[in-house]
Structure formats: C-alpha cells, structure tokens
Design a protein around this motif. Sequence first.
Motif, mmCIF file in Angstrom:
data_model
loop_
_atom_site.group_PDB
_atom_site.id
_atom_site.type_symbol
_atom_site.label_atom_id
_atom_site.label_comp_id
_atom_site.label_asym_id
_atom_site.label_seq_id
_atom_site.Cartn_x
_atom_site.Cartn_y
_atom_site.Cartn_z
ATOM 1 N N HIS A 20 -1.923 2.606 -2.605
ATOM 2 C CA HIS A 20 -2.774 2.471 -1.442
ATOM 3 C C HIS A 20 -2.236 3.449 -0.089
ATOM 4 O O HIS A 20 -1.124 4.057 -0.316
ATOM 5 N N HIS A 35 0.779 5.839 -1.519
ATOM 6 C CA HIS A 35 1.831 5.629 -2.489
ATOM 7 C C HIS A 35 1.632 4.298 -3.146
ATOM 8 O O HIS A 35 0.634 3.656 -3.007
ATOM 9 N N HIS A 37 2.475 0.466 -5.385
ATOM 10 C CA HIS A 37 3.304 -0.618 -5.451
ATOM 11 C C HIS A 37 3.425 -1.517 -6.766
ATOM 12 O O HIS A 37 1.846 -1.291 -7.634
ATOM 13 N N GLU A 114 4.264 -6.705 -1.820
ATOM 14 C CA GLU A 114 4.236 -5.300 -2.120
ATOM 15 C C GLU A 114 5.540 -4.921 -2.815
ATOM 16 O O GLU A 114 5.729 -3.942 -3.397
HETATM 17 ZN ZN LIG Z 1 2.395 0.389 0.652
#
Ligand SMILES: [Zn+2]
Length: 127
Positions: A20, A35, A37, A114
Amino acid sequence: MKKPTLVTEISKEFTFEAAHRLPNVPEGHKCSRVHGHSYRIEITLRGPVHPQFGWIVDFAELNAAWQPLHAQLDHRLLNDVPGLENPTSELLAAWLFERVNVPGTTVARIRVAETCTSSCTVYAAEG
Ligand SMILES: [Zn+2]
Ligand SMILES: Nc1nc2c(c(=O)[nH]1)N=C([C@H](O)[C@H](O)COP(=O)(O)OP(=O)(O)OP(=O)(O)O)CN2
C-alpha cells in the motif's frame, strides 16, 4: 447469589500480505511510497451460545466468511481495491467491519495490525 448475565465473544486471527501507499500523508512522509506489510487481522464476534453445541458459531464459519475478503486483499496493492483508496489501518478496519458477515452473530470488533508494534481496533459505538 444472582448469576451474572454473560457476554460471550469469539475471536480468530487471520493474515494476508499486501502493498500500500498512503496518498494523503504530508509531503516527504515515508508512507507515501509503496511498501508492504504482513497484515494480521483479529475478528471478534458476539452472539448467544447455542444450547446444544455450546458455541456461538463454529470457528470454521468465521474462517469461511474471511476467505472472500482474503481473496480481495492478499498480494494486492490495497489502493486498487474499491473502497481502500486511502488504505490506513483505520480505514481498512472499517472496510472489513462492513463486510464480515456470519449469520447469528454480530461483529464486536476488528483489529488490524500492520506491524509488530502498530495496530488499530474498530467497534460499533453503543446506542
Ligand atoms: Zn504501511
Ligand atoms: N494512525 C495511523 N498511522 C499510520 C498508519 C496508519 O494506518 N494509521 N500507517 C502508517 C504506515 O502504513 C506504516 O507503514 C506503518 O506505521 P509505523 O508504525 O510508523 O511503521 P514502522 O515499522 O516504520 O514503525 P517504527 O516503529 O517507527 O519502526 C504510518 N502511520
């Protein structure tokens, strides 16, 4: 002595991997870049305990309700998912809250983590 009225909840944890970026953060914020998660999701349901089965619902029913959501999120760029154009933890948790549906239960809360240290929990306000 009067027995207390019990409120019972069940929870199950799920995971998915996704990328995201946060489009509305201030200029230069690290999260404006794409990046990824390893998201951890905890869904908590509330409902009456079945007199014969002794459970609210089988955990397998919650697992089944999660699968289509997992399919929409896993290995995606979350910004591409309708309704998640700004995929913060808060808005992802609200998105999930609107979509989890297990008959005979209500969603008590949803926690989205996250990272190992950052998470968000949403639940319905009383009344
Ligand atoms: Zn993030
Ligand atoms: N309230 C929120 N703040 C932030 C969100 C969010 O969804 N809600 N998201 C982010 C980023 O997605 C970021 O990737 C995760 O946040 P952060 O905890 O800052 O991640 P780090 O691993 O970099 O944390 P450190 O503990 O500083 O290493 C940002 N903020």
